[in-house]
Motif scaffolding. Sequence first.
Motif, PDB file in Angstrom:
ATOM      1  N   LYS A  10     -58.373  26.504   9.098  1.00  0.00           N
ATOM      2  CA  LYS A  10     -57.722  27.093   8.054  1.00  0.00           C
ATOM      3  C   LYS A  10     -57.167  28.610   8.559  1.00  0.00           C
ATOM      4  CE  LYS A  10     -59.400  24.149   4.607  1.00  0.00           C
ATOM      5  NZ  LYS A  10     -60.124  23.888   3.184  1.00  0.00           N
ATOM      6  N   LEU A  11     -56.141  28.721   8.082  1.00  0.00           N
ATOM      7  CA  LEU A  11     -55.621  30.415   8.172  1.00  0.00           C
ATOM      8  C   LEU A  11     -55.187  30.932   6.720  1.00  0.00           C
ATOM      9  CD1 LEU A  11     -53.555  31.924  11.110  1.00  0.00           C
ATOM     10  CD2 LEU A  11     -53.075  32.420   8.627  1.00  0.00           C
ATOM     11  N   TYR A  12     -55.929  31.771   6.524  1.00  0.00           N
ATOM     12  CA  TYR A  12     -55.792  32.293   4.951  1.00  0.00           C
ATOM     13  C   TYR A  12     -55.016  33.793   4.923  1.00  0.00           C
ATOM     14  CZ  TYR A  12     -59.045  29.142   3.250  1.00  0.00           C
ATOM     15  OH  TYR A  12     -59.620  27.646   2.885  1.00  0.00           O
ATOM     16  N   ALA A 105     -34.691  35.158   6.874  1.00  0.00           N
ATOM     17  CA  ALA A 105     -34.241  33.996   6.662  1.00  0.00           C
ATOM     18  C   ALA A 105     -35.485  32.532   6.610  1.00  0.00           C
ATOM     19  CB  ALA A 105     -32.937  33.489   7.892  1.00  0.00           C
ATOM     20  N   VAL A 106     -36.609  33.026   7.221  1.00  0.00           N
ATOM     21  CA  VAL A 106     -37.631  32.176   7.144  1.00  0.00           C
ATOM     22  C   VAL A 106     -37.750  31.301   5.903  1.00  0.00           C
ATOM     23  CG1 VAL A 106     -39.983  31.611   7.643  1.00  0.00           C
ATOM     24  CG2 VAL A 106     -38.588  33.136   9.372  1.00  0.00           C
ATOM     25  N   SER A 107     -37.854  32.462   4.868  1.00  0.00           N
ATOM     26  CA  SER A 107     -38.099  31.898   3.379  1.00  0.00           C
ATOM     27  C   SER A 107     -37.080  31.871   2.590  1.00  0.00           C
ATOM     28  CB  SER A 107     -39.006  33.068   2.828  1.00  0.00           C
ATOM     29  OG  SER A 107     -38.346  34.421   2.559  1.00  0.00           O
ATOM     30  N   GLY A 108     -35.859  32.636   2.806  1.00  0.00           N
ATOM     31  CA  GLY A 108     -34.519  32.686   2.124  1.00  0.00           C
ATOM     32  C   GLY A 108     -34.560  33.600   0.701  1.00  0.00           C
ATOM     33  N   LEU A 109     -35.856  34.238   0.716  1.00  0.00           N
ATOM     34  CA  LEU A 109     -35.979  35.124  -0.638  1.00  0.00           C
ATOM     35  C   LEU A 109     -35.432  36.489  -0.115  1.00  0.00           C
ATOM     36  CD1 LEU A 109     -39.605  33.789  -1.389  1.00  0.00           C
ATOM     37  CD2 LEU A 109     -37.479  33.550  -2.718  1.00  0.00           C
ATOM     38  N   GLN A 126     -46.831  29.483   9.095  1.00  0.00           N
ATOM     39  CA  GLN A 126     -46.899  27.930   9.063  1.00  0.00           C
ATOM     40  C   GLN A 126     -45.975  27.280  10.002  1.00  0.00           C
ATOM     41  OE1 GLN A 126     -46.783  25.810   4.957  1.00  0.00           O
ATOM     42  NE2 GLN A 126     -44.399  25.677   5.637  1.00  0.00           N
ATOM     43  N   GLN A 127     -44.907  27.902  10.392  1.00  0.00           N
ATOM     44  CA  GLN A 127     -43.885  27.358  11.423  1.00  0.00           C
ATOM     45  C   GLN A 127     -44.680  27.729  12.994  1.00  0.00           C
ATOM     46  OE1 GLN A 127     -40.024  29.031  11.098  1.00  0.00           O
ATOM     47  NE2 GLN A 127     -39.558  27.994   8.928  1.00  0.00           N
ATOM     48  N   LEU A 128     -45.247  28.763  12.946  1.00  0.00           N
ATOM     49  CA  LEU A 128     -45.719  29.231  14.348  1.00  0.00           C
ATOM     50  C   LEU A 128     -46.953  28.373  14.758  1.00  0.00           C
ATOM     51  CD1 LEU A 128     -45.169  30.971  16.752  1.00  0.00           C
ATOM     52  CD2 LEU A 128     -46.933  32.799  15.437  1.00  0.00           C
ATOM     53  N   ARG A 129     -47.780  28.124  13.565  1.00  0.00           N
ATOM     54  CA  ARG A 129     -49.446  27.541  13.936  1.00  0.00           C
ATOM     55  C   ARG A 129     -49.257  26.177  13.232  1.00  0.00           C
ATOM     56  NH1 ARG A 129     -53.274  31.645  14.776  1.00  0.00           N
ATOM     57  NH2 ARG A 129     -54.599  29.740  15.076  1.00  0.00           N
ATOM     58  N   VAL A 130     -48.667  25.235  13.777  1.00  0.00           N
ATOM     59  CA  VAL A 130     -48.576  23.999  13.240  1.00  0.00           C
ATOM     60  C   VAL A 130     -49.887  23.121  13.229  1.00  0.00           C
ATOM     61  CG1 VAL A 130     -46.063  23.740  13.212  1.00  0.00           C
ATOM     62  CG2 VAL A 130     -47.539  22.991  15.305  1.00  0.00           C
ATOM     63  N   GLU A 131     -50.676  23.643  14.062  1.00  0.00           N
ATOM     64  CA  GLU A 131     -51.987  22.954  14.296  1.00  0.00           C
ATOM     65  C   GLU A 131     -53.174  23.320  13.374  1.00  0.00           C
ATOM     66  OE1 GLU A 131     -52.733  26.923  16.537  1.00  0.00           O
ATOM     67  OE2 GLU A 131     -50.938  25.446  16.187  1.00  0.00           O
ATOM     68  N   PHE A 154     -49.121  25.123   1.361  1.00  0.00           N
ATOM     69  CA  PHE A 154     -50.636  25.476   0.641  1.00  0.00           C
ATOM     70  C   PHE A 154     -50.626  26.672   0.013  1.00  0.00           C
ATOM     71  CE2 PHE A 154     -51.172  22.551   4.230  1.00  0.00           C
ATOM     72  CZ  PHE A 154     -51.691  21.284   3.505  1.00  0.00           C
ATOM     73  N   VAL A 155     -50.890  26.733  -1.383  1.00  0.00           N
ATOM     74  CA  VAL A 155     -50.818  28.202  -2.042  1.00  0.00           C
ATOM     75  C   VAL A 155     -51.981  28.086  -3.015  1.00  0.00           C
ATOM     76  CG1 VAL A 155     -49.778  29.530  -3.534  1.00  0.00           C
ATOM     77  CG2 VAL A 155     -48.505  28.342  -2.025  1.00  0.00           C
ATOM     78  N   GLU A 156     -53.069  28.917  -2.979  1.00  0.00           N
ATOM     79  CA  GLU A 156     -54.183  28.877  -4.034  1.00  0.00           C
ATOM     80  C   GLU A 156     -54.373  30.260  -4.538  1.00  0.00           C
ATOM     81  OE1 GLU A 156     -57.492  27.918  -1.370  1.00  0.00           O
ATOM     82  OE2 GLU A 156     -56.617  26.141  -0.622  1.00  0.00           O
ATOM     83  N   ASP A 157     -55.291  29.968  -5.612  1.00  0.00           N
ATOM     84  CA  ASP A 157     -55.803  31.255  -6.497  1.00  0.00           C
ATOM     85  C   ASP A 157     -56.848  31.567  -5.879  1.00  0.00           C
ATOM     86  OD1 ASP A 157     -56.284  33.112  -8.108  1.00  0.00           O
ATOM     87  OD2 ASP A 157     -56.990  31.808  -9.960  1.00  0.00           O
TER      88      ASP A 157
END
Length: 462
Positions: A10-12, A105-109, A126-131, A154-157
């Motif tokens: 995982k990458l946090y 443009a990655v997020s559109g925000l 997430q796009q770069l490290r798909v593994e 994946f989003v966590e508190d």
Amino acid sequence: MGKVRNNDNKLYVLDTNVLLHEPFAFLSFQEHQVVIPMTVLEELDHIKDRKKDVSRDARIAIRALDDVLRDASPEEMLAGVDLSGVTKNCTGKLTIVNDHIFEDAVSGLPGDENDHRIINTALHLQQLRVEVKVVLVTKDINMRLKAKGAGLEFVEDYRTDQLIDDISLLTSGYKKLDGDFWAHVKECDSEQNGRDTYHTVPRSLLNEVFINEYLLDETGHFAARVVDYDEEHIKLLDLGFERIMGRSAWGIVPKNVYQAMAINSLLDPNLDLVILTGPAGCGKTLLALACALELVIERGMYDKIIVTRNTPEIAESIGFLPGTEEEKMLPWLAAITDSLEVLHKNDENPISSRNYIMEKANIQFKSINFMRGRSIQNAIVILDESQNLTASQLKTIITRCGEGTKLICSGNLAQIDSNYLTPVTSGLTYIVERFKDFQGSSTVNLNGVVRSRLASFAEENL
């Protein structure tokens, strides 16, 4: 064929509020990689100079990051700095990412908000490290919603410091048993020790118990406290319902069984820490003060009473108030002086009585900011409104208590003023769970508003 994701790897990506909530949070992710966007460092830099409590946490987080990254080269910081040498519980890597170079443009925000830049970082990774499984960690609920809407999987508190998942699971300090307790007891060894009676009963009678937990049954006659247990037996101190309800402190008689249990704990010299929780108007402050006066003046067991509490935005507010430290603290501790007046309302001159008692009991009002570094001996410390403190702040206060000192923590988890705390992450919740099996502590939830029928109705319906 594309790379297959390994959910064990995982990458946090950490948001700023995680480091403000827990400055050493980047060490809590074990063997996984932690990414801190440059925007987070910029936000910490802006916050560290503010005259608020949170600025201290920002400075601690910056220093902690500097300790880890001080000797790292730019290439090592991009590749990830090994954290195994920092703490034995963490073997992962820490990476600083320049999120300003990523395209919006990655997020559109919109790219002019810091939250959006941090979300954008997570989406880019997430796009770069798909593994690997990329997880954004934030305590901002709205940010979690926006991240999900922008396409982040994946989003966590941040829950590493949470000992319980729901506040309803927090121990109340007592158990209510069905029916008649003694009707279920088939074997019991009783012994007398002075005025106290102890019963040893089979552990199978109760599924789970804690040290100094109170036991009540439906008959209204049985009341006991767990003083010891092992895998086979439980040792109970027989309190007797009528006896515990008949106990008083400084003229205060319990109005319900919850107050009776609180008085029992507060007057017990063997308990170094008593935690009182419950709604506004249940009598936490009044009982704490009444029992403190009883122990200091009537019994002479302690030399003084120190009263302190969290003061919101203390760095701004306390400095501009006139007078000494204690005079500055008086507006924050009006609940204490109000309680003193209630305890002496029938005296001929209640104000004179209050001032006399404050001097005789050596009641001192102290700012929580100045508790650090002290060693408090042979005193009763009343920590009011402790729901607004973090676990680390409470640790600072508890570790100040020296030999012969009793600490009383009171608070209402429904009245948290801090933007960075919730009922499950409050320091009050933390110490209730951490100390629930400590021989020298007791917790009582005063379930019931006794201040007035108006307060009771408001607590239930507003």
